[in-house]
Design an enzyme around this catalytic site. Structure first.
Site, PDB file in Angstrom:
ATOM      1  N   ILE A  20       0.855  -1.198   0.000  1.00  0.00           N
ATOM      2  CA  ILE A  20       0.000   0.000   0.000  1.00  0.00           C
ATOM      3  C   ILE A  20       0.889   1.246   0.000  1.00  0.00           C
ATOM      4  O   ILE A  20       0.580   2.235  -0.655  1.00  0.00           O
ATOM      5  CB  ILE A  20      -0.948  -0.036   1.215  1.00  0.00           C
ATOM      6  CG1 ILE A  20      -1.957  -1.174   1.050  1.00  0.00           C
ATOM      7  CG2 ILE A  20      -1.675   1.302   1.373  1.00  0.00           C
ATOM      8  CD1 ILE A  20      -2.896  -1.388   2.225  1.00  0.00           C
ATOM      9  N   TYR A 158      -7.860 -12.111  12.414  1.00  0.00           N
ATOM     10  CA  TYR A 158      -7.108 -10.864  12.567  1.00  0.00           C
ATOM     11  C   TYR A 158      -6.508 -10.765  13.976  1.00  0.00           C
ATOM     12  O   TYR A 158      -5.450 -10.185  14.189  1.00  0.00           O
ATOM     13  CB  TYR A 158      -8.000  -9.669  12.226  1.00  0.00           C
ATOM     14  CG  TYR A 158      -7.229  -8.474  11.707  1.00  0.00           C
ATOM     15  CD1 TYR A 158      -6.450  -8.573  10.560  1.00  0.00           C
ATOM     16  CD2 TYR A 158      -7.272  -7.251  12.370  1.00  0.00           C
ATOM     17  CE1 TYR A 158      -5.736  -7.492  10.082  1.00  0.00           C
ATOM     18  CE2 TYR A 158      -6.566  -6.160  11.898  1.00  0.00           C
ATOM     19  CZ  TYR A 158      -5.807  -6.281  10.757  1.00  0.00           C
ATOM     20  OH  TYR A 158      -5.103  -5.200  10.289  1.00  0.00           O
ATOM     21  N   LYS A 165      -4.395  -2.570  15.965  1.00  0.00           N
ATOM     22  CA  LYS A 165      -5.044  -1.506  15.178  1.00  0.00           C
ATOM     23  C   LYS A 165      -5.934  -0.630  16.072  1.00  0.00           C
ATOM     24  O   LYS A 165      -6.036   0.580  15.857  1.00  0.00           O
ATOM     25  CB  LYS A 165      -5.866  -2.099  14.024  1.00  0.00           C
ATOM     26  CG  LYS A 165      -5.023  -2.738  12.922  1.00  0.00           C
ATOM     27  CD  LYS A 165      -4.011  -1.776  12.312  1.00  0.00           C
ATOM     28  CE  LYS A 165      -3.356  -2.340  11.058  1.00  0.00           C
ATOM     29  NZ  LYS A 165      -2.170  -1.569  10.638  1.00  0.00           N
ATOM     30  N   ILE A 194      -6.666  -5.779   0.753  1.00  0.00           N
ATOM     31  CA  ILE A 194      -5.891  -5.771  -0.490  1.00  0.00           C
ATOM     32  C   ILE A 194      -4.851  -6.871  -0.351  1.00  0.00           C
ATOM     33  O   ILE A 194      -4.235  -7.005   0.717  1.00  0.00           O
ATOM     34  CB  ILE A 194      -5.173  -4.410  -0.678  1.00  0.00           C
ATOM     35  CG1 ILE A 194      -6.187  -3.258  -0.738  1.00  0.00           C
ATOM     36  CG2 ILE A 194      -4.298  -4.418  -1.923  1.00  0.00           C
ATOM     37  CD1 ILE A 194      -5.537  -1.869  -0.780  1.00  0.00           C
ATOM     38  N   THR A 196      -1.544  -8.290  -0.174  1.00  0.00           N
ATOM     39  CA  THR A 196      -0.154  -7.830  -0.039  1.00  0.00           C
ATOM     40  C   THR A 196       0.597  -8.886   0.769  1.00  0.00           C
ATOM     41  O   THR A 196      -0.013  -9.848   1.251  1.00  0.00           O
ATOM     42  CB  THR A 196      -0.082  -6.493   0.737  1.00  0.00           C
ATOM     43  OG1 THR A 196      -0.576  -6.722   2.061  1.00  0.00           O
ATOM     44  CG2 THR A 196      -0.866  -5.376   0.076  1.00  0.00           C
ATOM     45  N   LEU A 197       1.886  -8.632   0.961  1.00  0.00           N
ATOM     46  CA  LEU A 197       2.690  -9.548   1.776  1.00  0.00           C
ATOM     47  C   LEU A 197       2.101  -9.661   3.190  1.00  0.00           C
ATOM     48  O   LEU A 197       1.893 -10.754   3.711  1.00  0.00           O
ATOM     49  CB  LEU A 197       4.114  -8.981   1.849  1.00  0.00           C
ATOM     50  CG  LEU A 197       5.276  -9.941   1.962  1.00  0.00           C
ATOM     51  CD1 LEU A 197       5.292 -10.917   0.805  1.00  0.00           C
ATOM     52  CD2 LEU A 197       6.585  -9.144   2.000  1.00  0.00           C
ATOM     53  N   ALA A 198       1.834  -8.509   3.792  1.00  0.00           N
ATOM     54  CA  ALA A 198       1.337  -8.500   5.178  1.00  0.00           C
ATOM     55  C   ALA A 198      -0.040  -9.145   5.268  1.00  0.00           C
ATOM     56  O   ALA A 198      -0.288  -9.965   6.160  1.00  0.00           O
ATOM     57  CB  ALA A 198       1.296  -7.073   5.713  1.00  0.00           C
TER      58      ALA A 198
END
Ligand code: NAD
Length: 259
Positions: A20, A158, A165, A194, A196-198
């Site tokens: 991102i 999560y 977060k 999205i 992504t790696l994370a």
């Protein structure tokens, strides 16, 4: 018009072309900002090489290592900003980490070490970076961080990252309150899922994306470019009255009460 010409922007969290932070760096550059990039150093220097090649088209005037767990590296990064630019206008905090085991298993069994690591890297780091940025934001500034709905509502797998977060989002409010008198604005973007790696470390990310594509008002998830455009807006004078906010860039998913 969205214009960041003359603004110095330090972007953390670029790992690859799916990051991102990469979407954000490109949009800041497009709006005219002068870009500086930090990367997470590894023993073999692989990430440094990869990120350097990726960001080359943006001609970053700063490229420095910064592992947020390493106080000396954080300090050195801001010393580099001071030496090269003199002042900082924009700080993008776009990084997070939790042990993979803590993102798939049972939440109640989260280890003490895993909990502390996730909170330190994903939430406490915003304080450390803001502390470094504050004396350099002599003409005011804008800080943008990245959060996710899992910090407000329960999202499968999560787990500890949701706690991190939640802490990050409260950090945004306390920081906005404290730094506001210096005209430093602090906001978060809560992005839709999205790949992504994370996010791939979170169990079931593809199912999450599919669910959003089915339920979100726009019937899709969002792109790095859309998040980047919102970050550029938040960093610009167009958003001069906005601070301490969590802005959802999630194709509207957050408003839905029933799927
Ligand atoms: P990514 O893997 O591309 O980026 C994560 C970054 O964190 C990497 O660049 C990594 O090097 C960096 N990082 C990890 N540990 C670090 C440390 N100790 N010091 C410095 N940097 C470190 O993944 P991404 O999805 O682009 O994540 C960026 C941010 O966006 C994260 O805060 C993530 O939680 C958030 N976010 C992601 C999504 C999503 O679905 N991808 C959704 C909402 C929010």
């Amino acid at each position: 018009m969205l214009n960041l010409t003359g603004k110095n922007a330090l972007v953390t969290g670029i790992a690859n072309n799916r990051s991102i932070a990469w979407g954000i760096a490109q949009q800041l550059h497009k709006a005219g900002a002068n870009i500086g990039v930090t990367y997470l150093p590894d023993d073999k220097g692989r990430l440094e090489k990869k990120v350097a090649e990726l960001v080359e088209p943006l001609q970053p005037s700063l490229f420095v290592p910064c592992n947020v767990q390493d106080e000396a590296q954080v300090q050195a990064a801001f010393e580099a900003v001071k030496g090269k630019w003199g002042k900082l206008d924009i700080l993008i905090h776009c990084l997070a980490f939790a042990n993979k085991d803590d993102l798939t298993g049972s939440f109640v069994n989260t280890s003490r070490e895993g909990f502390a690591t996730a909170l330190e890297i994903s939430a406490y780091s915003l304080l450390k970076l803001c502390a470094g940025a504050k004396p350099l934001m002599t003409e005011g500034g804008s800080v943008v961080t990245l959060t996710y709905l899992g910090g407000v509502k329960v999202i499968p797998n999560y787990n500890v990252m949701g706690i991190a977060k939640a802490a990050l989002e409260m950090n945004v409010r306390y920081l906005a309150s404290e730094l506001g008198p210096q005209n430093i604005r602090v906001n978060a973007i809560s992005a839709g899922p999205i790949r992504t790696l994370a996010s791939s470390a979170v169990g079931g990310i593809l199912d999450m994306i599919h669910h959003v594509e089915t339920v979100a008002p726009l019937r899709r998830t969002v792109t790095q470019t859309e998040v980047g455009n919102t970050a550029a807006f938040l960093c610009s004078d167009l958003a001069s009255g906005i601070t301490g906010q969590i802005l959802y860039v999630d194709a509207g998913y957050e408003i839905m009460g029933m799927s």
